[in-house]
Design a protein around this motif. Structure first.
Motif, PDB file in Angstrom:
ATOM      1  N   HIS A 286       5.795   2.170   5.807  1.00  0.00           N
ATOM      2  CA  HIS A 286       6.497   0.931   6.150  1.00  0.00           C
ATOM      3  C   HIS A 286       6.256  -0.179   5.131  1.00  0.00           C
ATOM      4  O   HIS A 286       6.855  -1.248   5.240  1.00  0.00           O
ATOM      5  CB  HIS A 286       6.118   0.460   7.556  1.00  0.00           C
ATOM      6  N   HIS A 287       5.393   0.062   4.152  1.00  0.00           N
ATOM      7  CA  HIS A 287       5.197  -0.882   3.057  1.00  0.00           C
ATOM      8  C   HIS A 287       6.191  -0.576   1.944  1.00  0.00           C
ATOM      9  O   HIS A 287       6.407   0.583   1.593  1.00  0.00           O
ATOM     10  CB  HIS A 287       3.782  -0.775   2.493  1.00  0.00           C
TER      11      HIS A 287
ATOM     12  N   GLY B 257       8.412  -5.793   0.212  1.00  0.00           N
ATOM     13  CA  GLY B 257       8.356  -6.258   1.595  1.00  0.00           C
ATOM     14  C   GLY B 257       7.951  -5.159   2.554  1.00  0.00           C
ATOM     15  O   GLY B 257       7.112  -4.307   2.233  1.00  0.00           O
ATOM     16  N   PHE B 258       8.577  -5.133   3.731  1.00  0.00           N
ATOM     17  CA  PHE B 258       8.223  -4.181   4.778  1.00  0.00           C
ATOM     18  C   PHE B 258       9.496  -3.564   5.362  1.00  0.00           C
ATOM     19  O   PHE B 258      10.593  -4.082   5.182  1.00  0.00           O
ATOM     20  CB  PHE B 258       7.423  -4.871   5.888  1.00  0.00           C
TER      21      PHE B 258
ATOM     22  N   GLU C 244      -4.815 -11.740   9.854  1.00  0.00           N
ATOM     23  CA  GLU C 244      -3.605 -10.955   9.637  1.00  0.00           C
ATOM     24  C   GLU C 244      -3.900  -9.467   9.866  1.00  0.00           C
ATOM     25  O   GLU C 244      -4.938  -8.963   9.425  1.00  0.00           O
ATOM     26  CB  GLU C 244      -3.083 -11.142   8.217  1.00  0.00           C
ATOM     27  N   LEU C 245      -2.975  -8.793  10.539  1.00  0.00           N
ATOM     28  CA  LEU C 245      -3.151  -7.371  10.839  1.00  0.00           C
ATOM     29  C   LEU C 245      -1.941  -6.566  10.382  1.00  0.00           C
ATOM     30  O   LEU C 245      -0.813  -7.058  10.392  1.00  0.00           O
ATOM     31  CB  LEU C 245      -3.332  -7.152  12.343  1.00  0.00           C
ATOM     32  N   ASP C 246      -2.198  -5.322  10.010  1.00  0.00           N
ATOM     33  CA  ASP C 246      -1.154  -4.331   9.781  1.00  0.00           C
ATOM     34  C   ASP C 246      -1.020  -3.506  11.056  1.00  0.00           C
ATOM     35  O   ASP C 246      -1.852  -3.588  11.973  1.00  0.00           O
ATOM     36  CB  ASP C 246      -1.531  -3.447   8.589  1.00  0.00           C
TER      37      ASP C 246
ATOM     38  N   ASP D 100       0.880  -1.172   0.000  1.00  0.00           N
ATOM     39  CA  ASP D 100       0.000   0.000   0.000  1.00  0.00           C
ATOM     40  C   ASP D 100       0.916   1.219   0.000  1.00  0.00           C
ATOM     41  O   ASP D 100       1.575   1.521   1.005  1.00  0.00           O
ATOM     42  CB  ASP D 100      -0.891  -0.020   1.243  1.00  0.00           C
ATOM     43  N   ALA D 101       0.975   1.915  -1.114  1.00  0.00           N
ATOM     44  CA  ALA D 101       1.906   3.030  -1.272  1.00  0.00           C
ATOM     45  C   ALA D 101       1.657   4.152  -0.272  1.00  0.00           C
ATOM     46  O   ALA D 101       2.539   4.984  -0.042  1.00  0.00           O
ATOM     47  CB  ALA D 101       1.818   3.578  -2.699  1.00  0.00           C
TER      48      ALA D 101
END
Length: 392
Positions: A44-45, A49-50, A215-217, A39-40
């Motif tokens: 942190h995306h 990856g991350f 799953e969570l962000d 997600d631009a």
């Protein structure tokens, strides 16, 4: 039975093994990954990856890894502890009775070892039985015959656990995500628990026979409802990294968890270096932690081990002095130090973190008992939240 090599020889073997692994890293430099969660709008995306929010993770090179292991070998580190980490026989009668107590459940935590804990949290007529980062295997390793080996048995055996409702996994390193343990929990009598995990780990679990994870962000939440009562689980940021091999670094997210139930607020830091993330976490929950709402977190689990040498570990693991800062910044009434005494991961003796934590707590002027450690296997019974209806 063959005798183990002397400590200097074992350190040299670890040095040679680490260097052999690091030498293969350039072979993977050309690997391309696509982040399906990208997600631009989220810094942190990354497309592949991350990353951390405040300090980009940069893997140490072969020269730095060799320097660390060479220094450890020359100095014969880590040195043996003056005494083994304290342990106690778990209070299985209380734990099982509390699991059946329904609405009368008392908040409690049992320290199983490293980052593995059992929480019993009142919710509705049944309550929640929660595990953090369940690791019950002998080694924190992809192989059964090599890698960090337990210095202490788990404080509770898998077979002695009550039925687990919720498993919180902070990231995918082997000392926090253990395949054998999550498979066993998924097969528990009465049905599997709910696994709540950072982005990307759900797919790994499903590929290993554990479907249905949430799953969570970072700062995303999931609601758990029991008998009309609601608990909220939120993934909080940390400064760390992920990877179970040489080709999947930073492919899944990492973090900690806030679990807010009507009668108990809990926070688990996961695995982390020190950063501004913790002031952000305190600010994020400040409106729910006013005196009228019962104050800050009733309990926090903060890592205090695996911090030496600082030049190598500081970006990914806090030391006890930094852990005390975290305790204050997230606004915790009481904190317990975890991530020590089970696996020898770094250069400090296994009994050093509690000593350094006691020194740091005194230097910071913390009240007695505000931040300490407990023996492996011990259960702490904790009070329910008490909102102040008319705060001064």
């Amino acid at each position: 039975m063959p005798l183990a090599p002397p400590r200097p020889a074992r350190s040299l073997l670890r040095l040679l093994a680490a260097c052999a692994l690091a030498a293969t890293m350039p072979l993977l430099a050309g690997c391309q990954h696509v982040n399906p969660y990208y997600d631009a709008s989220k810094p942190h995306h990354r497309p592949d990856g991350f990353q951390n929010r405040y300090l980009e993770f940069q893997p140490k090179g072969l020269a730095e890894l060799a320097r660390w292991r060479w220094d450890a070998w020359r100095q014969d580190l880590p040195r043996p502890p003056a005494a083994p980490p304290p342990t106690t026989t778990p209070d299985l009668a209380f734990i099982q009775a509390n699991a059946r107590a329904g609405a009368a459940m008392q908040p409690s935590i049992t320290f199983i070892g490293h980052a593995t804990t059992l929480l019993q949290i009142p919710l509705g007529e049944h309550g929640l039985q929660v595990l953090t980062d369940p690791v019950f295997s002998e080694r924190a390793s992809p192989l059964s015959f090599i890698g960090p080996k337990r210095a202490q048995a788990p404080g509770m055996a898998l077979g002695d656990l009550p039925h687990i409702d919720l498993v919180l996994i902070s990231h995918n390193h082997y000392d926090h995500l253990d395949e054998a343990s999550v498979r066993a929990l998924a097969a528990q009598a009465g049905g599997p628990p709910l696994f709540v995990v950072p982005l990307g780990i759900g797919a790994w679990l499903q590929s290993h026979g554990v479907p249905g994870a949430v799953e969570l962000d970072w700062f995303d939440s999931h609601r758990i409802e029991r008998d009309g009562a609601v608990a909220e689980v939120t993934l909080t940021p940390s400064q760390h990294w992920s990877g179970r091999g040489l080709g999947d670094r930073l492919q899944t997210l990492w973090g900690g968890y806030a679990l807010l139930a009507p009668d108990f607020h809990f926070w688990f830091a996961g695995d982390t270096g020190y950063s501004r993330d913790f002031a952000d976490i305190g600010a994020h929950f400040a409106a729910r932690h006013t005196p009228a709402n019962g104050g800050g977190f009733d309990l926090a689990l903060v890592p205090i081990g695996a911090y030496e040498p600082r030049w190598f570990m500081a970006q990914q693991h806090v030391n006890p002095e930094e852990a005390v800062r975290i305790h204050r910044e997230v606004d915790s009434k009481r904190s317990i130090g975890v991530h020590w005494g089970t696996f020898a991961l770094t250069d400090e003796p296994s009994d050093q973190p509690p000593k350094d934590l006691a020194t740091a707590s005194r230097a910071a002027g913390l009240p007695e008992g505000a931040f300490g450690t407990v023996p492996i296997g011990q259960t702490l019974r904790l009070p329910r939240r008490t909102p102040i209806q008319n705060p001064a």
